[in-house]
Design a protein around this motif. Structure first.
Motif, PDB file in Angstrom:
ATOM      1  N   ARG A   1      38.495  39.913  30.250  1.00  0.00           N
ATOM      2  CA  ARG A   1      38.695  39.468  29.056  1.00  0.00           C
ATOM      3  C   ARG A   1      38.089  40.877  28.014  1.00  0.00           C
ATOM      4  NH1 ARG A   1      36.367  33.851  28.097  1.00  0.00           N
ATOM      5  NH2 ARG A   1      38.247  33.481  29.358  1.00  0.00           N
ATOM      6  N   GLU A   2      36.848  41.313  28.363  1.00  0.00           N
ATOM      7  CA  GLU A   2      36.461  42.444  27.394  1.00  0.00           C
ATOM      8  C   GLU A   2      37.117  43.754  27.429  1.00  0.00           C
ATOM      9  OE1 GLU A   2      34.502  40.751  29.302  1.00  0.00           O
ATOM     10  OE2 GLU A   2      33.538  39.302  28.087  1.00  0.00           O
ATOM     11  N   ILE A   3      37.875  43.771  28.601  1.00  0.00           N
ATOM     12  CA  ILE A   3      38.733  45.104  28.808  1.00  0.00           C
ATOM     13  C   ILE A   3      39.778  44.858  28.022  1.00  0.00           C
ATOM     14  CG2 ILE A   3      40.429  46.408  30.324  1.00  0.00           C
ATOM     15  CD1 ILE A   3      38.171  45.650  32.481  1.00  0.00           C
ATOM     16  N   ALA A   4      40.690  43.902  27.994  1.00  0.00           N
ATOM     17  CA  ALA A   4      41.912  43.171  27.312  1.00  0.00           C
ATOM     18  C   ALA A   4      41.596  43.405  25.730  1.00  0.00           C
ATOM     19  CB  ALA A   4      42.130  41.917  27.627  1.00  0.00           C
ATOM     20  N   LYS A   5      40.215  42.992  25.356  1.00  0.00           N
ATOM     21  CA  LYS A   5      40.042  43.009  23.984  1.00  0.00           C
ATOM     22  C   LYS A   5      39.851  44.150  23.557  1.00  0.00           C
ATOM     23  CE  LYS A   5      37.261  40.981  20.537  1.00  0.00           C
ATOM     24  NZ  LYS A   5      35.954  40.215  20.287  1.00  0.00           N
ATOM     25  N   ALA A   6      39.109  45.298  24.214  1.00  0.00           N
ATOM     26  CA  ALA A   6      38.956  46.615  23.807  1.00  0.00           C
ATOM     27  C   ALA A   6      40.351  47.542  24.010  1.00  0.00           C
ATOM     28  CB  ALA A   6      37.972  47.477  24.934  1.00  0.00           C
ATOM     29  N   LEU A   7      41.186  47.143  24.966  1.00  0.00           N
ATOM     30  CA  LEU A   7      42.456  47.957  25.054  1.00  0.00           C
ATOM     31  C   LEU A   7      43.562  47.496  24.204  1.00  0.00           C
ATOM     32  CD1 LEU A   7      42.186  49.022  28.585  1.00  0.00           C
ATOM     33  CD2 LEU A   7      41.474  50.321  26.544  1.00  0.00           C
ATOM     34  N   GLY A   8      43.319  46.062  23.624  1.00  0.00           N
ATOM     35  CA  GLY A   8      44.488  45.636  22.945  1.00  0.00           C
ATOM     36  C   GLY A   8      45.585  45.260  23.713  1.00  0.00           C
ATOM     37  N   ILE A   9      45.238  44.664  24.934  1.00  0.00           N
ATOM     38  CA  ILE A   9      46.299  44.106  25.788  1.00  0.00           C
ATOM     39  C   ILE A   9      45.893  42.820  26.233  1.00  0.00           C
ATOM     40  CG2 ILE A   9      47.126  46.474  26.575  1.00  0.00           C
ATOM     41  CD1 ILE A   9      45.226  46.275  29.065  1.00  0.00           C
ATOM     42  N   THR A  10      46.877  41.800  26.917  1.00  0.00           N
ATOM     43  CA  THR A  10      46.345  40.546  27.470  1.00  0.00           C
ATOM     44  C   THR A  10      45.335  40.836  28.602  1.00  0.00           C
ATOM     45  OG1 THR A  10      48.466  40.500  28.964  1.00  0.00           O
ATOM     46  CG2 THR A  10      48.323  39.883  26.418  1.00  0.00           C
ATOM     47  N   GLU A  11      44.825  39.740  28.938  1.00  0.00           N
ATOM     48  CA  GLU A  11      44.093  39.661  30.088  1.00  0.00           C
ATOM     49  C   GLU A  11      44.788  39.494  31.445  1.00  0.00           C
ATOM     50  OE1 GLU A  11      40.509  36.996  32.254  1.00  0.00           O
ATOM     51  OE2 GLU A  11      41.019  36.579  30.142  1.00  0.00           O
TER      52      GLU A  11
END
Length: 80
Positions: A45-55
């Motif tokens: 979830r945090e990766i998605a948020k940081a990179l602006g992509i979906t989980e």
């Protein structure tokens, strides 16, 4: 040792592992970005948020990363 401390220890101790270099060269830029977040013990979830992509996209990248590196589990990728 807590989960994050263990993860940091594994990624630091394996940072010099040269056997993955040829496989790492096959990763796309985005896959490398996801891998770097994973090595830092960041969740999907945090990766998605940081990179602006979906989980879901993060999970797809992780699947391809594991396949390209010949790994079976996400935890193994932290020692690349």
């Amino acid at each position: 040792m807590d989960e994050h401390a263990s993860c940091r220890h594994l990624s630091t101790s394996a940072a010099l592992n040269r056997s993955f270099r040829p496989a790492l060269a096959t990763l796309t830029n985005r896959e490398r970005e996801v891998l770097m977040e994973l090595i830092a013990c960041v969740g999907n979830r945090e990766i998605a948020k940081a990179l602006g992509i979906t989980e879901r996209t993060v999970k797809s990248h992780l699947t391809r990363i594991l396949a390209k590196l010949g790994l079976q589990a996400r935890a193994e990728a932290t020692v690349v």
